[in-house]
Motif scaffolding. Structure first.
Motif, PDB file in Angstrom:
ATOM      1  N   UNK A   1       0.839  -1.192   0.000  1.00 23.87           N
ATOM      2  CA  UNK A   1       0.000   0.000   0.000  1.00 23.87           C
ATOM      3  C   UNK A   1       0.880   1.250   0.000  1.00 23.87           C
ATOM      4  N   UNK A   2       0.264   2.385  -0.231  1.00 26.34           N
ATOM      5  CA  UNK A   2       0.992   3.650  -0.200  1.00 26.34           C
ATOM      6  C   UNK A   2       1.637   3.857   1.170  1.00 26.34           C
ATOM      7  N   UNK A   3       0.904   3.518   2.243  1.00 25.45           N
ATOM      8  CA  UNK A   3       1.452   3.675   3.594  1.00 25.45           C
ATOM      9  C   UNK A   3       2.665   2.770   3.808  1.00 25.45           C
ATOM     10  N   UNK A   4       2.604   1.552   3.292  1.00 22.42           N
ATOM     11  CA  UNK A   4       3.735   0.631   3.430  1.00 22.42           C
ATOM     12  C   UNK A   4       4.939   1.138   2.637  1.00 22.42           C
ATOM     13  N   UNK A   5       4.699   1.630   1.437  1.00 18.05           N
ATOM     14  CA  UNK A   5       5.799   2.176   0.633  1.00 18.05           C
ATOM     15  C   UNK A   5       6.446   3.366   1.332  1.00 18.05           C
TER      16      UNK A   5
ATOM     17  N   UNK B   1      10.827   5.787   4.692  1.00 14.09           N
ATOM     18  CA  UNK B   1      11.205   6.473   5.929  1.00 14.09           C
ATOM     19  C   UNK B   1      12.259   5.703   6.714  1.00 14.09           C
ATOM     20  N   UNK B   2      12.311   4.384   6.552  1.00 13.82           N
ATOM     21  CA  UNK B   2      13.196   3.561   7.379  1.00 13.82           C
ATOM     22  C   UNK B   2      14.401   2.998   6.630  1.00 13.82           C
ATOM     23  N   UNK B   3      14.563   3.381   5.371  1.00 17.75           N
ATOM     24  CA  UNK B   3      15.683   2.834   4.614  1.00 17.75           C
ATOM     25  C   UNK B   3      16.289   3.898   3.710  1.00 17.75           C
ATOM     26  N   UNK B   4      17.602   3.801   3.516  1.00 25.12           N
ATOM     27  CA  UNK B   4      18.242   4.659   2.525  1.00 25.12           C
ATOM     28  C   UNK B   4      18.685   3.837   1.316  1.00 25.12           C
ATOM     29  N   UNK B   5      18.205   2.590   1.238  1.00 23.77           N
ATOM     30  CA  UNK B   5      18.503   1.732   0.091  1.00 23.77           C
ATOM     31  C   UNK B   5      17.609   2.163  -1.068  1.00 23.77           C
ATOM     32  N   UNK B   6      18.198   2.759  -2.070  1.00 32.12           N
ATOM     33  CA  UNK B   6      17.424   3.306  -3.183  1.00 32.12           C
ATOM     34  C   UNK B   6      16.739   2.241  -4.023  1.00 32.12           C
ATOM     35  N   UNK B   7      17.097   0.979  -3.846  1.00 31.88           N
ATOM     36  CA  UNK B   7      16.510  -0.097  -4.635  1.00 31.88           C
ATOM     37  C   UNK B   7      15.207  -0.636  -4.053  1.00 31.88           C
ATOM     38  N   UNK B   8      14.901  -0.265  -2.810  1.00 33.27           N
ATOM     39  CA  UNK B   8      13.709  -0.814  -2.174  1.00 33.27           C
ATOM     40  C   UNK B   8      12.473  -0.020  -2.567  1.00 33.27           C
ATOM     41  N   UNK B   9      11.373  -0.681  -2.788  1.00 32.76           N
ATOM     42  CA  UNK B   9      11.111  -2.118  -2.695  1.00 32.76           C
ATOM     43  C   UNK B   9      11.123  -2.848  -4.030  1.00 32.76           C
TER      44      UNK B   9
END
Length: 131
Positions: free
Chosen positions: A110-114, A119-127
């Motif tokens: 969902x938009x909230x999950x994305x 907010x919790x990762x700086x990995x540009x590949x996620x998700x």
């Protein structure tokens, strides 16, 4: 004098098995709040190779889990990558095939999950992985 071709020894990388009990512990660690390194066992803290298993391993494994459990695994691996030493995975992150498994089930993030992932990762590949 002969000239031959040198071939390096083929290494037999140890196959990493996915331990479902360990995954349940990972899920429990994030459902009880934010991931805390001290709440993980030594074995769980040093299992960073799991986050970088080939995507097909995770796609196959996801068939054994409910959508909510997959979301909790995505949360765990996102937080682990951001907070635990040696867990960074970049484009090889388990989050990518786990998110793909949800899309295949017609239950995409969902938009909230994305937003939570961002907010919790700086990995540009996620998700979704590299383009």
């Amino acid at each position: 004098m002969s000239v031959g071709a040198w071939e390096p020894e083929k290494s037999n990388p140890q196959k990493v098995e996915i331990d479902r009990e360990q995954l349940r512990r990972f899920i429990a660690s994030v459902t009880s709040g934010e991931l805390q390194e001290e709440n993980l066992s030594d074995q769980d803290r040093t299992s960073s190779q799991l986050v970088r298993l080939p995507a097909q391993h995770w796609l196959d494994e996801s068939e054994h889990w409910q959508a909510e459990e997959i979301w909790q695994l995505i949360r765990f691996f996102t937080l682990a990558e951001a907070t635990l030493p040696g867990w960074d995975a970049g484009a090889e992150s388990a989050v990518i095939p786990l998110a793909k498994s949800l899309r295949r089930r017609q239950q995409p993030l969902s938009k909230e999950q994305l937003l939570w992932i961002r907010q919790h990762s700086d990995n540009r590949y996620l998700p979704y992985g590299p383009l």
